[in-house]
Design a protein around this motif. Structure first.
Motif, PDB file in Angstrom:
ATOM      1  N   THR A 183      -9.105  49.598  14.594  1.00 39.74           N
ATOM      2  CA  THR A 183      -8.839  48.539  15.583  1.00 39.74           C
ATOM      3  C   THR A 183      -8.615  47.177  14.925  1.00 39.74           C
ATOM      4  O   THR A 183      -8.218  46.227  15.592  1.00 39.74           O
ATOM      5  CB  THR A 183     -10.033  48.415  16.549  1.00 39.74           C
ATOM      6  N   GLU A 184      -8.842  47.077  13.627  1.00 38.93           N
ATOM      7  CA  GLU A 184      -8.738  45.779  12.944  1.00 38.93           C
ATOM      8  C   GLU A 184      -7.304  45.479  12.530  1.00 38.93           C
ATOM      9  O   GLU A 184      -6.490  46.378  12.335  1.00 38.93           O
ATOM     10  CB  GLU A 184      -9.668  45.755  11.731  1.00 38.93           C
ATOM     11  N   ARG A 185      -7.022  44.179  12.388  1.00 33.78           N
ATOM     12  CA  ARG A 185      -5.709  43.731  11.906  1.00 33.78           C
ATOM     13  C   ARG A 185      -5.772  43.628  10.386  1.00 33.78           C
ATOM     14  O   ARG A 185      -6.538  42.835   9.824  1.00 33.78           O
ATOM     15  CB  ARG A 185      -5.359  42.381  12.517  1.00 33.78           C
ATOM     16  N   ILE A 186      -4.966  44.427   9.718  1.00 34.00           N
ATOM     17  CA  ILE A 186      -4.996  44.512   8.257  1.00 34.00           C
ATOM     18  C   ILE A 186      -3.681  43.978   7.690  1.00 34.00           C
ATOM     19  O   ILE A 186      -2.603  44.331   8.169  1.00 34.00           O
ATOM     20  CB  ILE A 186      -5.200  45.971   7.798  1.00 34.00           C
TER      21      ILE A 186
ATOM     22  N   ARG B 202      -3.945  35.528  11.111  1.00 34.80           N
ATOM     23  CA  ARG B 202      -5.133  35.991  11.801  1.00 34.80           C
ATOM     24  C   ARG B 202      -5.567  37.397  11.332  1.00 34.80           C
ATOM     25  O   ARG B 202      -5.721  38.342  12.099  1.00 34.80           O
ATOM     26  CB  ARG B 202      -4.872  36.006  13.316  1.00 34.80           C
ATOM     27  N   PRO B 203      -5.789  37.531   9.991  1.00 33.82           N
ATOM     28  CA  PRO B 203      -6.202  38.853   9.496  1.00 33.82           C
ATOM     29  C   PRO B 203      -7.682  39.129   9.734  1.00 33.82           C
ATOM     30  O   PRO B 203      -8.509  38.216   9.711  1.00 33.82           O
ATOM     31  CB  PRO B 203      -5.922  38.732   7.989  1.00 33.82           C
ATOM     32  N   ASP B 204      -8.011  40.402   9.976  1.00 30.63           N
ATOM     33  CA  ASP B 204      -9.409  40.838   9.910  1.00 30.63           C
ATOM     34  C   ASP B 204      -9.741  41.212   8.469  1.00 30.63           C
ATOM     35  O   ASP B 204     -10.853  40.999   7.999  1.00 30.63           O
ATOM     36  CB  ASP B 204      -9.642  42.049  10.820  1.00 30.63           C
ATOM     37  N   ARG B 205      -8.759  41.802   7.804  1.00 30.33           N
ATOM     38  CA  ARG B 205      -8.925  42.202   6.401  1.00 30.33           C
ATOM     39  C   ARG B 205      -7.659  41.862   5.622  1.00 30.33           C
ATOM     40  O   ARG B 205      -6.554  41.999   6.140  1.00 30.33           O
ATOM     41  CB  ARG B 205      -9.118  43.706   6.269  1.00 30.33           C
ATOM     42  N   ILE B 206      -7.852  41.476   4.368  1.00 26.95           N
ATOM     43  CA  ILE B 206      -6.725  41.298   3.453  1.00 26.95           C
ATOM     44  C   ILE B 206      -6.915  42.272   2.296  1.00 26.95           C
ATOM     45  O   ILE B 206      -7.975  42.313   1.681  1.00 26.95           O
ATOM     46  CB  ILE B 206      -6.642  39.849   2.925  1.00 26.95           C
ATOM     47  N   ILE B 207      -5.895  43.061   2.031  1.00 28.61           N
ATOM     48  CA  ILE B 207      -5.946  44.000   0.909  1.00 28.61           C
ATOM     49  C   ILE B 207      -4.862  43.603  -0.083  1.00 28.61           C
ATOM     50  O   ILE B 207      -3.665  43.610   0.246  1.00 28.61           O
ATOM     51  CB  ILE B 207      -5.718  45.450   1.376  1.00 28.61           C
ATOM     52  N   VAL B 208      -5.266  43.226  -1.284  1.00 23.49           N
ATOM     53  CA  VAL B 208      -4.306  42.868  -2.336  1.00 23.49           C
ATOM     54  C   VAL B 208      -4.250  44.033  -3.317  1.00 23.49           C
ATOM     55  O   VAL B 208      -5.263  44.407  -3.920  1.00 23.49           O
ATOM     56  CB  VAL B 208      -4.717  41.572  -3.054  1.00 23.49           C
ATOM     57  N   GLY B 209      -3.063  44.629  -3.442  1.00 23.70           N
ATOM     58  CA  GLY B 209      -2.905  45.836  -4.263  1.00 23.70           C
ATOM     59  C   GLY B 209      -3.461  45.695  -5.661  1.00 23.70           C
ATOM     60  O   GLY B 209      -4.248  46.514  -6.119  1.00 23.70           O
TER      61      GLY B 209
END
Length: 400
Positions: free
Chosen positions: A214-217, A263-270
């Protein structure tokens, strides 16, 4: 009959003034092979092999296509037209195949890089690209590569590797996987470190599937490789190289800054490689908990040293003690991966970042791989729990 001669005969039969469909091309190849078979006997299997190779040479990625379709091959190393080396089961073998000419190999390289909006030429002879399945491609042309062109491809498996798969392969213990699942759900900031080929991106992919759907990634990568599935609110960003005129580059640090306004819930940097490290740390420190990233290092301690260096590369006027405080405040957990002597990939350490004491970042080992011996050439061992997590506030807040 040599491939060069078959290639020439097919080219003379084709109408090059218009676009030719795959089916029509196969008809021409079949026709030429039938003519050749009348001149000199060709067994059926040999005709099938010739037909496949010719189609790949004219329409796909030449001899590279067959190597890419072989799922046992994990890495392809092309050293010019004469030598191709392959990795299978952790062993390096030389292939009996080779490209007909430098021009054909360069055509294949241009086809790969153009498909992902990259470019490479003599004035800009080094490029990183990817194949449609996410496999990494690095190409180096002359004059930099004296015996070039050089192409290195690290293949991505067709089947998505889940945490369940990693458990089957004994890459991680059931207890440690369940522990990491809790940490991801409770929004701990996790950094994955390891050497070349240790499986950092694969592990990040598996770990990211613990994030609630449900989170914005927002994913940020130099070359898009992450394979998040089942996430509806997903934004994928990829860095852009400069054009031929040296303009239009959009580096990872710009994407991180932009992601903060999405408006991220999570940020994933490769992967963090350079001066974007400061932007990643600041994102983690400004309320974006649960962020994930990877970095190249030989140990958790070495990862922290490399992050210090990356921040300093950005010409930031920040004293080292302040950088250490940023790092210690931003990163909660470091998961360190390694490739053992038997070529197996394992989680070697799960480490908690505690804070700064006497101008040094303090670490506590939570789990550590202990070797127990060797059986049938395979290293036996397990991930042993060493200490309890000290910073349990996020777990409590998440209801664990």
């Amino acid at each position: 009959m040599h491939m060069e001669e078959l290639h020439r005969r097919i080219m003379t039969e084709m109408d090059l003034s218009r676009e030719i469909e795959d089916e029509e091309l196969m008809d021409v190849i079949h026709q030429v092979l039938e003519e050749v078979s009348e001149e000199e006997y060709l067994p059926l299997q040999e005709k099938i092999n010739y037909g496949k190779e010719l189609f790949n040479a004219l329409r796909k990625l030449d001899i590279l296509q067959e190597l890419l379709e072989d799922e046992e091959i994990t890495e392809i190393m092309i050293n010019g037209t004469e030598h191709i080396f392959l990795e299978k089961d952790g062993q390096i073998l030389e292939s009996d195949k080779h490209f007909l000419s430098v021009a054909k190999l360069e055509d294949v390289i241009q086809q790969i890089v153009s498909d992902c909006n990259r470019f490479v030429n003599e004035s800009s002879p080094i490029v990183d690209a990817r194949l449609p399945d996410g496999s990494r491609v690095n190409a180096v042309l002359k004059p930099v590569a004296l015996n070039g062109p050089i192409v290195t491809i690290r293949k991505f498996p067709k089947e998505f590797i889940t945490m369940e798969k990693l458990l089957q392969w004994n890459s991680i213990s059931t207890e440690a996987a369940a522990f990491l699942e809790m940490l991801v759900c409770a929004k701990y900031n996790i950094f994955i470190s390891g050497g070349t080929g240790s499986g950092k991106t694969t592990f990040l992919n598996a770990l990211s599937h613990y994030i609630p759907k449900t989170e914005r990634i927002i994913t940020i990568e130099d070359n898009a490789e992450l394979q998040l599935t089942g996430v509806a609110n997903l934004v994928r960003l990829e860095a852009k190289n400069a054009n031929v005129e040296g303009e239009g580059a959009i580096p990872i640090q710009e994407l991180i800054k932009s992601a903060l306004r999405m408006r991220p819930d999570r940020i994933i940097v490769g992967e963090v490689r350079s001066q974007e490290a400061i932007d990643m740390l600041q994102a983690m420190n400004t309320g974006h908990d649960g962020s994930l990233s990877t970095g190249h290092a030989n140990s958790p301690k070495d990862m922290l040293s490399r992050l210090e260096t990356m921040v300093l590369m950005g010409k930031n006027e920040i004293p080292l003690p302040a950088i250490d405080r940023q790092i210690a405040s931003a990163i909660d957990i470091i998961v360190h991966l390694g490739r053992l002597r038997d070529r197996s990939r394992r989680v070697l350490q799960i480490t908690e970042v505690l804070g700064v004491k006497e101008d040094e970042i303090q670490l506590q080992t939570l789990y550590e791989f202990e070797e127990k011996g060797i059986k049938d050439g395979k290293i036996l061992g397990e991930l042993v729990k060493k200490n309890e997590l000290l910073a349990g506030e996020k777990l409590l807040a998440a209801g664990y």
